[in-house]
Design a protein around this motif. Structure first.
Motif, short mmCIF file in Angstrom:
data_model
loop_
_atom_site.label_atom_id
_atom_site.label_comp_id
_atom_site.label_asym_id
_atom_site.label_seq_id
_atom_site.Cartn_x
_atom_site.Cartn_y
_atom_site.Cartn_z
N LEU A 180 42.73 51.04 30.10
CA LEU A 180 43.03 49.61 30.07
C LEU A 180 42.38 48.94 31.51
N TYR A 181 42.57 49.64 32.60
CA TYR A 181 42.03 49.15 33.78
C TYR A 181 40.51 49.16 33.83
N ALA A 182 39.92 50.24 33.18
CA ALA A 182 38.51 50.20 32.90
C ALA A 182 37.95 48.89 31.90
N PHE A 183 38.80 48.57 30.95
CA PHE A 183 38.45 47.52 30.18
C PHE A 183 38.63 46.19 30.99
N VAL A 206 39.70 50.65 23.13
CA VAL A 206 39.86 51.40 21.83
C VAL A 206 40.53 52.76 22.51
N PHE A 207 39.82 53.37 23.65
CA PHE A 207 40.63 54.39 24.36
C PHE A 207 42.17 54.16 24.65
N PHE A 208 42.31 53.12 25.07
CA PHE A 208 43.72 52.54 25.50
C PHE A 208 44.88 52.59 24.31
N ILE A 209 44.12 52.15 23.19
CA ILE A 209 45.11 51.97 21.92
C ILE A 209 45.23 53.47 21.38
N GLU A 210 44.22 54.03 21.37
CA GLU A 210 44.20 55.65 20.99
C GLU A 210 45.32 56.22 21.77
N LYS A 211 45.47 55.86 22.96
CA LYS A 211 46.40 56.68 23.75
C LYS A 211 47.85 56.29 23.46
N LEU A 212 47.97 54.84 23.35
CA LEU A 212 49.29 54.29 23.03
C LEU A 212 49.66 54.80 21.73
N PHE A 213 48.95 55.30 20.87
CA PHE A 213 49.44 56.24 19.58
C PHE A 213 50.05 57.43 20.04
N TYR A 214 49.19 58.18 20.85
CA TYR A 214 49.84 59.47 21.51
C TYR A 214 51.18 59.36 22.06
N VAL A 215 51.12 58.21 22.82
CA VAL A 215 52.53 58.01 23.38
C VAL A 215 53.67 57.70 22.53
N GLY A 216 53.14 56.91 21.62
CA GLY A 216 54.20 56.48 20.54
C GLY A 216 54.71 57.68 19.71
N ALA A 217 53.63 58.71 19.58
CA ALA A 217 54.17 59.79 18.83
C ALA A 217 55.12 60.83 19.68
N ILE A 234 53.42 61.27 29.08
CA ILE A 234 53.18 60.69 30.52
C ILE A 234 51.89 60.87 30.56
N ASN A 235 51.06 62.02 30.34
CA ASN A 235 49.67 62.28 30.82
C ASN A 235 48.88 61.17 30.09
N ASP A 236 49.17 61.25 28.76
CA ASP A 236 48.50 60.05 27.80
C ASP A 236 48.72 58.65 28.31
N LEU A 237 49.81 58.27 28.65
CA LEU A 237 50.01 56.88 29.29
C LEU A 237 49.36 56.76 30.42
#
Length: 133
Positions: free
Chosen positions: A123-126, A71-82, A113-116
């Protein structure tokens, strides 16, 4: 189990909490809010702090909650997308932001870049947690 993952969760939390409080100047940075009123509204800024608190909360137990790491990975993808969308639609505003507040401009330039990077950590933790590492 990788010993650095927990401390990296703490770093992610600190970046969200301390970083947002500094960049937002305690939720008073109108340049930031004007630059991206959806992502960086005062409410959006507060939610970034909440995400940071969530990262800190699971820093010692991340391996027990693999799906939360995802979920944290997906959340970060949204910020990268934004961030990408902002650059696509608003890059012409960047020089004005830089003139008004250089710290905000540096933040705008690099937060994706930070959020990525932290997204890849999650993702690695997952993956590690699912393997039972």
């Amino acid at each position: 189990m990788s010993r650095w993952v927990g401390p990296a969760f703490l770093a992610a939390g600190a970046v969200n909490i301390i970083g947002m409080l500094m960049i937002s100047k305690g939720f008073t940075n109108d340049v930031l809010t004007f630059a991206d009123p959806v992502v960086f509204s005062v409410f959006g800024q507060a939610m970034i702090l909440v995400w940071g608190l969530a990262y800190v909360a699971v820093a010692r137990s991340w391996a027990l909650v693999p799906w939360l790491c995802l979920v944290f990975f997906i959340e970060k993808l949204f910020y990268v997308g934004a961030w990408i969308v902002w650059w696509w639609n608003s890059a012409d505003q960047f020089s004005s932001i830089l003139e008004q507040d250089s710290l905000t401009a540096v933040f705008i330039a690099g937060y994706g870049i930070n959020d990525l990077a932290f997204g890849l950590l999650f993702l690695y933790a997952f993956v590690l947690a699912r393997r039972g590492a």
